[in-house]
Design a protein around this motif. Structure first.
Motif, PDB file in Angstrom:
ATOM      1  N   UNK A  75       0.841  -1.204   0.000  1.00 52.88           N
ATOM      2  CA  UNK A  75       0.000   0.000   0.000  1.00 52.88           C
ATOM      3  C   UNK A  75       0.872   1.248   0.000  1.00 52.88           C
ATOM      4  N   UNK A  76       1.993   1.163   0.696  1.00 49.97           N
ATOM      5  CA  UNK A  76       2.925   2.285   0.775  1.00 49.97           C
ATOM      6  C   UNK A  76       3.691   2.462  -0.540  1.00 49.97           C
ATOM      7  N   UNK A  77       4.229   1.358  -1.049  1.00 52.16           N
ATOM      8  CA  UNK A  77       5.109   1.416  -2.224  1.00 52.16           C
ATOM      9  C   UNK A  77       4.379   1.363  -3.567  1.00 52.16           C
ATOM     10  N   UNK A  78       3.200   0.764  -3.581  1.00 55.22           N
ATOM     11  CA  UNK A  78       2.418   0.632  -4.817  1.00 55.22           C
ATOM     12  C   UNK A  78       0.976   1.066  -4.549  1.00 55.22           C
ATOM     13  N   UNK A  79       0.770   2.345  -4.273  1.00 56.20           N
ATOM     14  CA  UNK A  79      -0.577   2.794  -3.884  1.00 56.20           C
ATOM     15  C   UNK A  79      -1.644   2.566  -4.954  1.00 56.20           C
ATOM     16  N   UNK A  80      -1.215   2.423  -6.222  1.00 55.60           N
ATOM     17  CA  UNK A  80      -2.195   2.226  -7.298  1.00 55.60           C
ATOM     18  C   UNK A  80      -2.647   0.774  -7.440  1.00 55.60           C
ATOM     19  N   UNK A  81      -2.011  -0.147  -6.735  1.00 51.21           N
ATOM     20  CA  UNK A  81      -2.382  -1.569  -6.829  1.00 51.21           C
ATOM     21  C   UNK A  81      -3.754  -1.805  -6.214  1.00 51.21           C
ATOM     22  N   UNK A  82      -4.468  -2.774  -6.776  1.00 50.52           N
ATOM     23  CA  UNK A  82      -5.778  -3.140  -6.235  1.00 50.52           C
ATOM     24  C   UNK A  82      -5.595  -4.321  -5.288  1.00 50.52           C
ATOM     25  N   UNK A  83      -6.145  -4.193  -4.093  1.00 44.71           N
ATOM     26  CA  UNK A  83      -6.010  -5.254  -3.101  1.00 44.71           C
ATOM     27  C   UNK A  83      -7.237  -6.155  -3.134  1.00 44.71           C
ATOM     28  N   UNK A  84      -6.973  -7.452  -3.261  1.00 47.42           N
ATOM     29  CA  UNK A  84      -8.032  -8.452  -3.254  1.00 47.42           C
ATOM     30  C   UNK A  84      -7.937  -9.212  -1.941  1.00 47.42           C
ATOM     31  N   UNK A  85      -9.076  -9.544  -1.382  1.00 45.24           N
ATOM     32  CA  UNK A  85      -9.099 -10.186  -0.064  1.00 45.24           C
ATOM     33  C   UNK A  85      -9.861 -11.502  -0.097  1.00 45.24           C
ATOM     34  N   UNK A  86      -9.254 -12.538   0.480  1.00 52.15           N
ATOM     35  CA  UNK A  86      -9.998 -13.781   0.674  1.00 52.15           C
ATOM     36  C   UNK A  86     -10.696 -13.662   2.026  1.00 52.15           C
ATOM     37  N   UNK A  87     -11.730 -14.428   2.220  1.00 49.35           N
ATOM     38  CA  UNK A  87     -12.456 -14.410   3.484  1.00 49.35           C
ATOM     39  C   UNK A  87     -11.516 -14.814   4.618  1.00 49.35           C
ATOM     40  N   UNK A  88     -11.561 -14.070   5.719  1.00 53.36           N
ATOM     41  CA  UNK A  88     -10.665 -14.328   6.859  1.00 53.36           C
ATOM     42  C   UNK A  88     -10.787 -15.747   7.410  1.00 53.36           C
ATOM     43  N   UNK A  89     -11.938 -16.384   7.224  1.00 49.87           N
ATOM     44  CA  UNK A  89     -12.097 -17.740   7.776  1.00 49.87           C
ATOM     45  C   UNK A  89     -11.177 -18.749   7.088  1.00 49.87           C
ATOM     46  N   UNK A  90     -10.708 -18.434   5.860  1.00 46.68           N
ATOM     47  CA  UNK A  90      -9.792 -19.348   5.168  1.00 46.68           C
ATOM     48  C   UNK A  90      -8.335 -19.058   5.500  1.00 46.68           C
ATOM     49  N   UNK A  91      -8.061 -17.863   5.980  1.00 49.51           N
ATOM     50  CA  UNK A  91      -6.719 -17.413   6.355  1.00 49.51           C
ATOM     51  C   UNK A  91      -5.701 -17.404   5.219  1.00 49.51           C
ATOM     52  N   UNK A  92      -5.550 -18.507   4.507  1.00 49.40           N
ATOM     53  CA  UNK A  92      -4.523 -18.591   3.466  1.00 49.40           C
ATOM     54  C   UNK A  92      -5.147 -18.732   2.080  1.00 49.40           C
ATOM     55  N   UNK A  93      -4.521 -18.095   1.114  1.00 49.89           N
ATOM     56  CA  UNK A  93      -4.975 -18.195  -0.279  1.00 49.89           C
ATOM     57  C   UNK A  93      -4.963 -19.661  -0.711  1.00 49.89           C
ATOM     58  N   UNK A  94      -3.889 -20.376  -0.385  1.00 48.38           N
ATOM     59  CA  UNK A  94      -3.755 -21.775  -0.800  1.00 48.38           C
ATOM     60  C   UNK A  94      -4.814 -22.681  -0.166  1.00 48.38           C
ATOM     61  N   UNK A  95      -5.383 -22.259   0.967  1.00 47.65           N
ATOM     62  CA  UNK A  95      -6.374 -23.083   1.663  1.00 47.65           C
ATOM     63  C   UNK A  95      -7.810 -22.708   1.296  1.00 47.65           C
ATOM     64  N   UNK A  96      -7.989 -21.592   0.632  1.00 48.18           N
ATOM     65  CA  UNK A  96      -9.341 -21.141   0.272  1.00 48.18           C
ATOM     66  C   UNK A  96      -9.891 -22.009  -0.866  1.00 48.18           C
ATOM     67  N   UNK A  97     -11.196 -22.293  -0.820  1.00 49.89           N
ATOM     68  CA  UNK A  97     -11.795 -23.085  -1.905  1.00 49.89           C
ATOM     69  C   UNK A  97     -11.639 -22.356  -3.243  1.00 49.89           C
ATOM     70  N   UNK A  98     -11.431 -23.121  -4.305  1.00 53.03           N
ATOM     71  CA  UNK A  98     -11.220 -22.515  -5.624  1.00 53.03           C
ATOM     72  C   UNK A  98     -12.394 -21.646  -6.053  1.00 53.03           C
ATOM     73  N   UNK A  99     -13.625 -22.049  -5.702  1.00 57.39           N
ATOM     74  CA  UNK A  99     -14.770 -21.231  -6.119  1.00 57.39           C
ATOM     75  C   UNK A  99     -14.764 -19.874  -5.400  1.00 57.39           C
ATOM     76  N   UNK A 100     -14.266 -19.833  -4.166  1.00 59.92           N
ATOM     77  CA  UNK A 100     -14.164 -18.559  -3.433  1.00 59.92           C
ATOM     78  C   UNK A 100     -13.117 -17.649  -4.097  1.00 59.92           C
TER      79      UNK A 100
END
Length: 118
Positions: A75-100
């Motif tokens: 956010x500091x170094x690349x303010x123009x980047x878009x941040x995508x968020x997985x649901x906190x209940x999955x914690x990790x991108x690799x653990x989140x269901x593919x459909x999510x």
């Protein structure tokens, strides 16, 4: 003869290889996926910034301490980047269901395989 990868001008920045593999299996368009491998040095960050100049950048990191730290840095170094968020209940991108993950990517206008939208 080298095959040219179609440039879409989109880049997704993730933490680890397992995150990258998960996203690669979901997306349908050619997008560069960059792994930070956890924390990132200023030199590595500068290197990434140089390679993604003039591209649409998406940050998709884990919902944990290291992911949040990385997100703050981007956010500091690349303010123009878009941040995508997985649901906190999955914690990790690799653990989140593919459909999510597919739904999260689709919300950013990233083309995903339809099979994950069911």
């Amino acid at each position: 003869m080298a095959m040219l990868v179609e440039e879409t001008g989109k880049v997704i920045i993730v933490e680890g290889r397992s995150d990258k593999k998960r996203i690669e299996s979901i997306i349908k368009e050619p997008i560069e996926i960059i792994c930070t491998n956890g924390t990132i040095s200023v030199a590595r960050l500068d290197e990434i910034i140089d390679t993604i100049y003039q591209k649409e950048v998406y940050i998709l990191v884990d919902s944990d301490d290291s992911g949040n730290k990385l997100r703050k840095q981007f956010k500091r170094e690349l303010p123009e980047a878009e941040h995508l968020y997985i649901d906190k209940m999955y914690r990790e991108v690799a653990a989140a269901p593919k459909n999510h993950i597919a739904t999260v990517l689709l919300s950013a206008n990233i083309d995903v395989n339809a099979e994950y939208l069911i």
